[in-house]
Structure formats: structure tokens, C-alpha cells
Design a protein around this motif. Structure first.
Motif, PDB file in Angstrom:
ATOM      1  N   LEU A   1     -78.697 -11.614  10.625  1.00 31.32           N
ATOM      2  CA  LEU A   1     -79.142 -10.481  11.452  1.00 31.32           C
ATOM      3  C   LEU A   1     -77.907  -9.624  11.643  1.00 31.32           C
ATOM      4  O   LEU A   1     -77.080  -9.891  12.523  1.00 31.32           O
ATOM      5  CB  LEU A   1     -79.700 -10.957  12.799  1.00 31.32           C
ATOM      6  CG  LEU A   1     -80.204  -9.854  13.743  1.00 31.32           C
ATOM      7  CD1 LEU A   1     -81.419  -9.148  13.145  1.00 31.32           C
ATOM      8  CD2 LEU A   1     -80.539 -10.412  15.104  1.00 31.32           C
ATOM      9  N   GLY A   2     -77.740  -8.636  10.755  1.00 33.49           N
ATOM     10  CA  GLY A   2     -76.524  -7.828  10.790  1.00 33.49           C
ATOM     11  C   GLY A   2     -75.324  -8.719  10.560  1.00 33.49           C
ATOM     12  O   GLY A   2     -75.279  -9.474   9.601  1.00 33.49           O
ATOM     13  N   HIS A   3     -74.333  -8.666  11.464  1.00 33.05           N
ATOM     14  CA  HIS A   3     -73.143  -9.517  11.293  1.00 33.05           C
ATOM     15  C   HIS A   3     -73.318 -10.890  11.936  1.00 33.05           C
ATOM     16  O   HIS A   3     -72.404 -11.708  11.934  1.00 33.05           O
ATOM     17  CB  HIS A   3     -71.871  -8.810  11.800  1.00 33.05           C
ATOM     18  CG  HIS A   3     -71.816  -8.623  13.283  1.00 33.05           C
ATOM     19  ND1 HIS A   3     -72.288  -7.484  13.895  1.00 33.05           N
ATOM     20  CD2 HIS A   3     -71.354  -9.425  14.273  1.00 33.05           C
ATOM     21  CE1 HIS A   3     -72.101  -7.598  15.204  1.00 33.05           C
ATOM     22  NE2 HIS A   3     -71.545  -8.762  15.462  1.00 33.05           N
ATOM     23  N   TYR A   4     -74.508 -11.150  12.472  1.00 34.98           N
ATOM     24  CA  TYR A   4     -74.792 -12.462  13.065  1.00 34.98           C
ATOM     25  C   TYR A   4     -75.421 -13.386  12.024  1.00 34.98           C
ATOM     26  O   TYR A   4     -76.139 -12.942  11.144  1.00 34.98           O
ATOM     27  CB  TYR A   4     -75.757 -12.345  14.240  1.00 34.98           C
ATOM     28  CG  TYR A   4     -75.198 -11.603  15.422  1.00 34.98           C
ATOM     29  CD1 TYR A   4     -74.176 -12.160  16.204  1.00 34.98           C
ATOM     30  CD2 TYR A   4     -75.681 -10.361  15.772  1.00 34.98           C
ATOM     31  CE1 TYR A   4     -73.665 -11.485  17.300  1.00 34.98           C
ATOM     32  CE2 TYR A   4     -75.166  -9.676  16.867  1.00 34.98           C
ATOM     33  CZ  TYR A   4     -74.153 -10.242  17.627  1.00 34.98           C
ATOM     34  OH  TYR A   4     -73.652  -9.573  18.701  1.00 34.98           O
ATOM     35  N   SER A   5     -75.157 -14.671  12.182  1.00 36.31           N
ATOM     36  CA  SER A   5     -75.819 -15.685  11.363  1.00 36.31           C
ATOM     37  C   SER A   5     -76.893 -16.328  12.223  1.00 36.31           C
ATOM     38  O   SER A   5     -76.680 -16.582  13.409  1.00 36.31           O
ATOM     39  CB  SER A   5     -74.822 -16.771  10.934  1.00 36.31           C
ATOM     40  OG  SER A   5     -73.808 -16.196  10.142  1.00 36.31           O
ATOM     41  N   LEU A   6     -78.041 -16.582  11.614  1.00 36.92           N
ATOM     42  CA  LEU A   6     -79.161 -17.178  12.340  1.00 36.92           C
ATOM     43  C   LEU A   6     -79.315 -18.646  11.978  1.00 36.92           C
ATOM     44  O   LEU A   6     -79.113 -19.031  10.825  1.00 36.92           O
ATOM     45  CB  LEU A   6     -80.464 -16.451  11.996  1.00 36.92           C
ATOM     46  CG  LEU A   6     -80.553 -14.987  12.417  1.00 36.92           C
ATOM     47  CD1 LEU A   6     -81.787 -14.330  11.801  1.00 36.92           C
ATOM     48  CD2 LEU A   6     -80.598 -14.871  13.922  1.00 36.92           C
ATOM     49  N   GLU A   7     -79.702 -19.432  12.977  1.00 33.22           N
ATOM     50  CA  GLU A   7     -80.032 -20.836  12.716  1.00 33.22           C
ATOM     51  C   GLU A   7     -81.367 -20.829  11.978  1.00 33.22           C
ATOM     52  O   GLU A   7     -82.350 -20.253  12.443  1.00 33.22           O
ATOM     53  CB  GLU A   7     -80.139 -21.594  14.036  1.00 33.22           C
ATOM     54  CG  GLU A   7     -80.318 -23.080  13.862  1.00 33.22           C
ATOM     55  CD  GLU A   7     -80.339 -23.777  15.214  1.00 33.22           C
ATOM     56  OE1 GLU A   7     -81.439 -24.202  15.617  1.00 33.22           O
ATOM     57  OE2 GLU A   7     -79.277 -23.872  15.859  1.00 33.22           O
ATOM     58  N   LYS A   8     -81.385 -21.471  10.832  1.00 31.42           N
ATOM     59  CA  LYS A   8     -82.521 -21.419   9.899  1.00 31.42           C
ATOM     60  C   LYS A   8     -83.907 -21.552  10.528  1.00 31.42           C
ATOM     61  O   LYS A   8     -84.773 -20.749  10.257  1.00 31.42           O
ATOM     62  CB  LYS A   8     -82.327 -22.490   8.822  1.00 31.42           C
ATOM     63  CG  LYS A   8     -83.352 -22.451   7.717  1.00 31.42           C
ATOM     64  CD  LYS A   8     -82.919 -21.521   6.604  1.00 31.42           C
ATOM     65  CE  LYS A   8     -83.875 -21.592   5.448  1.00 31.42           C
ATOM     66  NZ  LYS A   8     -84.664 -20.395   5.266  1.00 31.42           N
ATOM     67  N   ASN A   9     -84.152 -22.534  11.349  1.00 28.88           N
ATOM     68  CA  ASN A   9     -85.509 -22.731  11.884  1.00 28.88           C
ATOM     69  C   ASN A   9     -85.659 -22.278  13.326  1.00 28.88           C
ATOM     70  O   ASN A   9     -86.461 -22.819  14.065  1.00 28.88           O
ATOM     71  CB  ASN A   9     -85.910 -24.201  11.748  1.00 28.88           C
ATOM     72  CG  ASN A   9     -85.990 -24.613  10.302  1.00 28.88           C
ATOM     73  OD1 ASN A   9     -86.599 -23.925   9.489  1.00 28.88           O
ATOM     74  ND2 ASN A   9     -85.350 -25.715   9.952  1.00 28.88           N
ATOM     75  N   SER A  10     -84.892 -21.273  13.716  1.00 25.85           N
ATOM     76  CA  SER A  10     -84.871 -20.902  15.140  1.00 25.85           C
ATOM     77  C   SER A  10     -85.741 -19.693  15.480  1.00 25.85           C
ATOM     78  O   SER A  10     -85.871 -19.361  16.656  1.00 25.85           O
ATOM     79  CB  SER A  10     -83.436 -20.611  15.582  1.00 25.85           C
ATOM     80  OG  SER A  10     -82.953 -19.414  15.004  1.00 25.85           O
ATOM     81  N   LEU A  11     -86.333 -19.037  14.490  1.00 23.46           N
ATOM     82  CA  LEU A  11     -87.102 -17.818  14.776  1.00 23.46           C
ATOM     83  C   LEU A  11     -88.520 -18.154  15.237  1.00 23.46           C
ATOM     84  O   LEU A  11     -89.243 -18.889  14.561  1.00 23.46           O
ATOM     85  CB  LEU A  11     -87.164 -16.934  13.523  1.00 23.46           C
ATOM     86  CG  LEU A  11     -87.968 -15.645  13.651  1.00 23.46           C
ATOM     87  CD1 LEU A  11     -87.308 -14.672  14.625  1.00 23.46           C
ATOM     88  CD2 LEU A  11     -88.111 -14.976  12.284  1.00 23.46           C
ATOM     89  N   TYR A  12     -88.881 -17.614  16.396  1.00 19.32           N
ATOM     90  CA  TYR A  12     -90.249 -17.761  16.919  1.00 19.32           C
ATOM     91  C   TYR A  12     -90.732 -16.394  17.356  1.00 19.32           C
ATOM     92  O   TYR A  12     -90.022 -15.666  18.035  1.00 19.32           O
ATOM     93  CB  TYR A  12     -90.309 -18.722  18.111  1.00 19.32           C
ATOM     94  CG  TYR A  12     -90.005 -20.139  17.732  1.00 19.32           C
ATOM     95  CD1 TYR A  12     -90.998 -20.979  17.212  1.00 19.32           C
ATOM     96  CD2 TYR A  12     -88.725 -20.643  17.874  1.00 19.32           C
ATOM     97  CE1 TYR A  12     -90.690 -22.275  16.845  1.00 19.32           C
ATOM     98  CE2 TYR A  12     -88.413 -21.940  17.504  1.00 19.32           C
ATOM     99  CZ  TYR A  12     -89.415 -22.744  16.993  1.00 19.32           C
ATOM    100  OH  TYR A  12     -89.114 -24.038  16.612  1.00 19.32           O
ATOM    101  N   VAL A  13     -91.953 -16.055  16.971  1.00 18.53           N
ATOM    102  CA  VAL A  13     -92.594 -14.831  17.418  1.00 18.53           C
ATOM    103  C   VAL A  13     -93.749 -15.274  18.283  1.00 18.53           C
ATOM    104  O   VAL A  13     -94.646 -15.987  17.821  1.00 18.53           O
ATOM    105  CB  VAL A  13     -93.086 -13.978  16.230  1.00 18.53           C
ATOM    106  CG1 VAL A  13     -93.857 -12.768  16.717  1.00 18.53           C
ATOM    107  CG2 VAL A  13     -91.910 -13.540  15.360  1.00 18.53           C
ATOM    108  N   ASN A  14     -93.712 -14.870  19.551  1.00 21.10           N
ATOM    109  CA  ASN A  14     -94.729 -15.270  20.534  1.00 21.10           C
ATOM    110  C   ASN A  14     -94.806 -16.780  20.613  1.00 21.10           C
ATOM    111  O   ASN A  14     -95.870 -17.345  20.805  1.00 21.10           O
ATOM    112  CB  ASN A  14     -96.094 -14.679  20.173  1.00 21.10           C
ATOM    113  CG  ASN A  14     -96.717 -13.986  21.370  1.00 21.10           C
ATOM    114  OD1 ASN A  14     -96.025 -13.618  22.308  1.00 21.10           O
ATOM    115  ND2 ASN A  14     -98.002 -13.796  21.317  1.00 21.10           N
ATOM    116  N   GLY A  15     -93.657 -17.447  20.446  1.00 18.34           N
ATOM    117  CA  GLY A  15     -93.639 -18.894  20.316  1.00 18.34           C
ATOM    118  C   GLY A  15     -93.532 -19.646  21.600  1.00 18.34           C
ATOM    119  O   GLY A  15     -93.275 -19.189  22.650  1.00 18.34           O
TER     120      GLY A  15
END
Length: 125
Positions: free
Chosen positions: A111-125
Motif C-alpha cells: 500500500l504505497g510505501h507500506y507493506s501489508l500483512e498478507k492475510n490481514s485485509l478485511y472489508v466489512n469484516g
């Protein structure tokens, strides 16, 4: 006569940044660190939603909380995003939005210059 304005709808967005160390000042919404980090995150999130299937209805996201990640070098992000409930958006499809965001973040890794934890994305989670 003018039509009544469309009511806003909300959904949650949660993810973890692996290259942002959680510090106590991220806990305080009035701190400079919280405000500047929220601004940076919105700088990266807004364009993604503006390229998504909800682009015509999307009105913005607000970080409501940063939290300590699983390890000391990561920070969880909890945001509330809004969209206008309008005819051009038949219905909010959280799975579709999740897949679009997943694709636009290189499989939930950047996410831009940030690194995301692979399984961390939740939408309305």
C-alpha cells in the motif's frame, strides 16, 4: 423540487502494516503521529477506491484506530469508509471490493510505501 440527498452507508476496512512500528502515540487520535499517519494512509487508500467498482459512490475513509500488530514492528489499522447509497451502485458487494483491493495492493502486500500483512485485509469484516 430537488430529490432528497442519498444517505451515506458505511463499511469497515481493516488491515495490518508490517513496516510501521506501533507506538503509544498512535493510540491517541489527537497526536501528530496519528494524524500524519492517517493522512498518509488515506493518500494511498482513496485512489484505490476511486478506481474500484464503488468509485462513483465512494466518499472517503476515516481511520478510527491503530492497534498493535502481532509483532512489535507491525500496526493494525481500523477504518470506517463511506459511500453514497445511490442507483449507480446496485448494492455494495464486499467480496467484489475485497478482490479489487487485493489486486490493487499486489495480492495484499503493498500500500504505497507500506507493506501489508498478507492475510490481514478485511472489508466489512
Amino acid at each position: 423540487t430537488t430529490a432528497p440527498s442519498s444517505p451515506s452507508r458505511h463499511f469497515t476496512l481493516n488491515f495490518t502494516l508490517t513496516n510501521l512500528q506501533y507506538t503509544a502515540d498512535l493510540h491517541a487520535p489527537s497526536s501528530h503521529k496519528f494524524i500524519s499517519t492517517e493522512k498518509a494512509i488515506n493518500h494511498y487508500i482513496d485512489p484505490l477506491f476511486k478506481q474500484s467498482s464503488i468509485s462513483s459512490a465512494y466518499t472517503g475513509c476515516k481511520v478510527v484506530r491503530f492497534r498493535s500488530g502481532r509483532d512489535k514492528d507491525s500496526t493494525g489499522v481500523d477504518a470506517v469508509c463511506s459511500y453514497r447509497n445511490n442507483v449507480s451502485l446496485a448494492r455494495f458487494d464486499r467480496e467484489k471490493v475485497y478482490h479489487e483491493l487485493s489486486t490493487m495492493t499486489n495480492g495484499v502486500t503493498k500500500l504505497g510505501h507500506y507493506s501489508l500483512e498478507k492475510n490481514s485485509l478485511y472489508v466489512n469484516g
